[in-house]
Design a protein around this motif. Structure first.
Motif, PDB file in Angstrom:
ATOM      1  N   THR A  34       0.833  -1.205   0.000  1.00 18.52           N
ATOM      2  CA  THR A  34       0.000   0.000   0.000  1.00 18.52           C
ATOM      3  C   THR A  34       0.868   1.256   0.000  1.00 18.52           C
ATOM      4  O   THR A  34       0.397   2.341   0.269  1.00 18.52           O
ATOM      5  N   ILE A 229      -4.966  -4.863  13.933  1.00 19.01           N
ATOM      6  CA  ILE A 229      -4.495  -3.961  12.879  1.00 19.01           C
ATOM      7  C   ILE A 229      -3.228  -3.234  13.338  1.00 19.01           C
ATOM      8  O   ILE A 229      -2.287  -3.059  12.577  1.00 19.01           O
ATOM      9  N   PHE A 230      -3.232  -2.842  14.610  1.00 14.88           N
ATOM     10  CA  PHE A 230      -2.065  -2.146  15.156  1.00 14.88           C
ATOM     11  C   PHE A 230      -0.818  -3.016  15.011  1.00 14.88           C
ATOM     12  O   PHE A 230       0.251  -2.536  14.633  1.00 14.88           O
ATOM     13  N   ALA A 233       0.178  -2.851  11.431  1.00 20.09           N
ATOM     14  CA  ALA A 233       0.598  -1.531  10.960  1.00 20.09           C
ATOM     15  C   ALA A 233       2.047  -1.240  11.329  1.00 20.09           C
ATOM     16  O   ALA A 233       2.669  -0.370  10.753  1.00 20.09           O
ATOM     17  N   ARG A 234       2.584  -1.977  12.303  1.00 21.36           N
ATOM     18  CA  ARG A 234       3.990  -1.751  12.659  1.00 21.36           C
ATOM     19  C   ARG A 234       4.893  -2.139  11.504  1.00 21.36           C
ATOM     20  O   ARG A 234       5.955  -1.584  11.331  1.00 21.36           O
ATOM     21  N   LYS A 235       4.466  -3.151  10.737  1.00 21.05           N
ATOM     22  CA  LYS A 235       5.259  -3.522   9.562  1.00 21.05           C
ATOM     23  C   LYS A 235       4.648  -2.832   8.349  1.00 21.05           C
ATOM     24  O   LYS A 235       5.010  -1.727   8.007  1.00 21.05           O
ATOM     25  N   SER A 236       3.654  -3.444   7.753  1.00 18.06           N
ATOM     26  CA  SER A 236       3.011  -2.830   6.598  1.00 18.06           C
ATOM     27  C   SER A 236       1.574  -3.323   6.554  1.00 18.06           C
ATOM     28  O   SER A 236       1.324  -4.494   6.804  1.00 18.06           O
ATOM     29  N   VAL A 237       0.650  -2.430   6.258  1.00 19.07           N
ATOM     30  CA  VAL A 237      -0.755  -2.815   6.242  1.00 19.07           C
ATOM     31  C   VAL A 237      -1.132  -3.273   4.833  1.00 19.07           C
ATOM     32  O   VAL A 237      -1.014  -2.515   3.884  1.00 19.07           O
ATOM     33  N   ILE A 241      -6.658  -5.177   4.848  1.00 19.53           N
ATOM     34  CA  ILE A 241      -7.130  -4.454   6.016  1.00 19.53           C
ATOM     35  C   ILE A 241      -7.961  -3.240   5.589  1.00 19.53           C
ATOM     36  O   ILE A 241      -8.952  -2.895   6.233  1.00 19.53           O
ATOM     37  N   TYR A 242      -7.557  -2.625   4.473  1.00 17.53           N
ATOM     38  CA  TYR A 242      -8.352  -1.507   3.966  1.00 17.53           C
ATOM     39  C   TYR A 242      -9.726  -1.992   3.523  1.00 17.53           C
ATOM     40  O   TYR A 242     -10.731  -1.330   3.727  1.00 17.53           O
TER      41      TYR A 242
END
Lengths: 273, 292
Positions: A34, A229-230, A233-237, A241-242
């Motif tokens: 993303t 999700i958190f 999100a630390r790596k890549s979303v 997830i979107y």
């Protein structure tokens, strides 16, 4: 002046919604990363809408979503029951000092930063688990925390309605032969119901959206969607997830429309009465 | 029903008063027990960990740790970022709230609904989307590249963190101001204008002072989450800016140093308590009721 205000408002709303629109666009991204937006499906190995299909196959994400919904529902129900009782008691308590002391303590989670509420409860449970040598953070700790931070909002939503209630209403019920319990359930509760419902909806949504407090109280066996999700999100979303968030937004929109219709109906009914 | 002389059960007023209070306290008991166990006791634990070391012995080391330049810098940065973000929020929110409060009632509820709707997308996703927009190869840079420009580094710039805070919390500022503005009788403004004030002066001397309660509650609602945030700063700075929230989060979740984490939380809590009390001094009775 009025047109300036309108143009300004529209501008702010556009700014608020631009990232939401972009989020929806990302859920249709043609590549897995993303970091860049692309709709080049011709040279992509994914077909249109791939991320939605993947979201429904992602066991972890679905599990987290289910956990979130269960937690939100149970904590909202418990907070509403406890909060309604508390609001009723507070309203009838004539000792002003004690009343304001109770209100102040109840409101602490509302005033305190979420992170402090989260870590303070984490300390409590960590200590208790260390003493009894068993137990870990998970569903129970999350449920307790969510009930606690939902309580002030439920009480805050019911108190004004209690103040609006005609003092003669419960007394009339008593005079007409109701027991105090009957008067509460048959007369006062129906009057309070719209406020109780809006308190419940507020608690449900707050619980669904919380991640700061949940982060400190969830365990490996029970994760809510925001915590899940958190972690990603630390790596890549991924676009999955979107896609999930888009679906979630649509669901909330549905809930909102539903609750608005319910409230409108309730008001109509009350007006007739 | 406490002071009703024709209550079905006849009692002396004083005894009746006590009985009603006792019953109310009885109803409140579950709530009081819950609040003591899950609100008061956890805060006492924060206090305990702040003043003890790993063996449970009394120490002020944790508070001394807060005096180190690194932590002081984090506290300072958090306060500065939160103050700037709150000020920007107020400047952006007030005109919007004014515009919304002038709408007809059904349009107004639609406007507030639309305002709150973005808040339903998880806050993490919203912040992460902002990061995607301003990333090194994000949408803005894609557009710049299309126009023939070179890559611009946005992540890590202070204004982007402020933008993140403002974006995430703006509705919290707008809502209370709308509520207060809607409650102001428009006749007051008309009267001021009839008595010779220009619309601007009428706004300055009538509307603005009357909306103080909403402004104060908006400021509190934005400042508190901004000063304690850990996600916005770490996401939008790419890890280069560390705020006090980041420090607390890592103390508890990565380093498991509960003692230092508690000390930071304790001071943060005191700081917020003081700012709320100061805000209340500026407010009138009404806003105190809103906050208390």
């Amino acid at each position: 002046m009025k047109t300036v205000g309108k143009i300004y408002s529209i501008f702010i709303y556009l700014c608020l919604y631009a990232p939401i629109v972009i989020m929806v666009l990302y859920s249709f991204n043609a590549v897995r990363s993303t970091s860049a937006l692309s709709f080049d499906y011709a040279s992509s190995k994914y077909e249109f809408g791939h991320w939605y299909a993947e979201a429904f196959q992602n066991e972890y994400a679905l599990n987290a979503l289910r956990n979130s919904l269960i937690l939100a529902l149970l904590s909202a129900i418990a907070a509403t029951l406890l909060g309604t009782l508390a609001a009723y008691g507070l309203h009838h308590l004539k000792m002003r000092r004690i009343r304001s002391a109770i209100t102040t303590v109840t409101n602490i989670p509302m005033m305190n930063p979420d992170i402090v509420t989260g870590i303070s409860m984490m300390l409590l449970f960590a200590t208790v688990f260390a003493i009894i040598r068993i137990g870990e953070t998970g569903f129970a700790t999350l449920l307790i925390a969510h009930i606690t931070f939902n309580l002030p909002y439920v009480i805050l939503s019911i108190m004004p309605r209690l103040r609006q209630m005609d003092k003669n209403l419960p007394e009339a019920a008593l005079d007409l032969g109701c027991t105090p319990v009957k008067s509460f359930f048959l007369v006062q509760l129906p009057f309070l119901f719209p406020a109780i419902l809006s308190g419940f909806i507020m608690a449900f949504t707050l619980s669904l959206d919380d991640y700061v407090i949940s982060l400190f109280l969830s365990g490996p066996k029970f994760e809510t969607l925001p915590v899940f999700i958190f972690g990603l999100a630390r790596k890549s979303v991924p676009p999955t997830i979107y896609a999930l968030s888009t679906l979630f937004l649509i669901m909330v929109l549905g809930l909102l429309v539903f609750s608005n219709i319910m409230q409108a109906r309730m008001e109509k009914k009350n007006n007739i009465n | 029903m406490t002071s009703n002389p024709v209550s079905p059960v006849k009692k002396s007023p004083i005894r009746h008063f006590r009985l009603a209070n006792l019953r109310s306290l009885g109803i409140l008991t579950p709530h009081i027990v819950w609040c003591v166990i899950f609100i008061v006791v956890p805060l006492l634990f924060v206090l305990y960990y702040t003043f003890t070391d790993r063996n449970g012995a009394f120490t002020t080391d944790n508070l001394q740790f807060l005096g180190t330049p690194e932590i002081l810098r984090c506290f300072g940065l958090s306060i500065v970022y939160a103050l700037v973000a709150t000020a920007v929020c107020l400047l952006l929110a007030y005109p919007l709230a004014l515009a919304i409060s002038k709408l007809k009632s059904n349009h107004q509820s639609l406007a507030t609904l639309l305002l709150m709707l973005p808040m339903w997308v998880s806050f993490i996703i919203r912040t992460y989307t902002l990061k995607n927009i301003f990333n090194d190869n994000g949408i803005i840079n894609q557009i710049i590249a299309m126009l023939g420009g070179g890559e611009v580094k946005f992540l890590g710039q202070s204004w982007l963190i402020i933008l993140g805070m403002v974006y995430d919390f703006l509705p919290y500022m707008v809502m209370p101001i709308v509520t207060v503005l809607t409650g102001i009788d428009p006749k007051l403004n008309e009267a001021a204008e009839d008595l010779g004030y220009s619309p601007f002066r009428a706004f300055l001397h009538v509307t603005l002072p009357l909306s103080r309660a909403g402004i104060i509650s908006g400021i509190t609602m934005v400042f508190v989450p901004c000063v304690s945030t850990f996600y916005i700063s770490s996401t939008l700075s790419g890890g280069t800016v560390t705020l006090i929230g980041d420090k607390i989060e890592s103390a508890f979740l990565s380093n498991s140093n509960f003692q230092q984490g508690s000390a930071m939380s304790f001071v943060l809590m005191i700081l917020i308590l003081i700012s709320i009390l100061v805000m209340n001094k500026f407010g009138d009775k009404e806003s105190e009721e809103l906050l208390a």
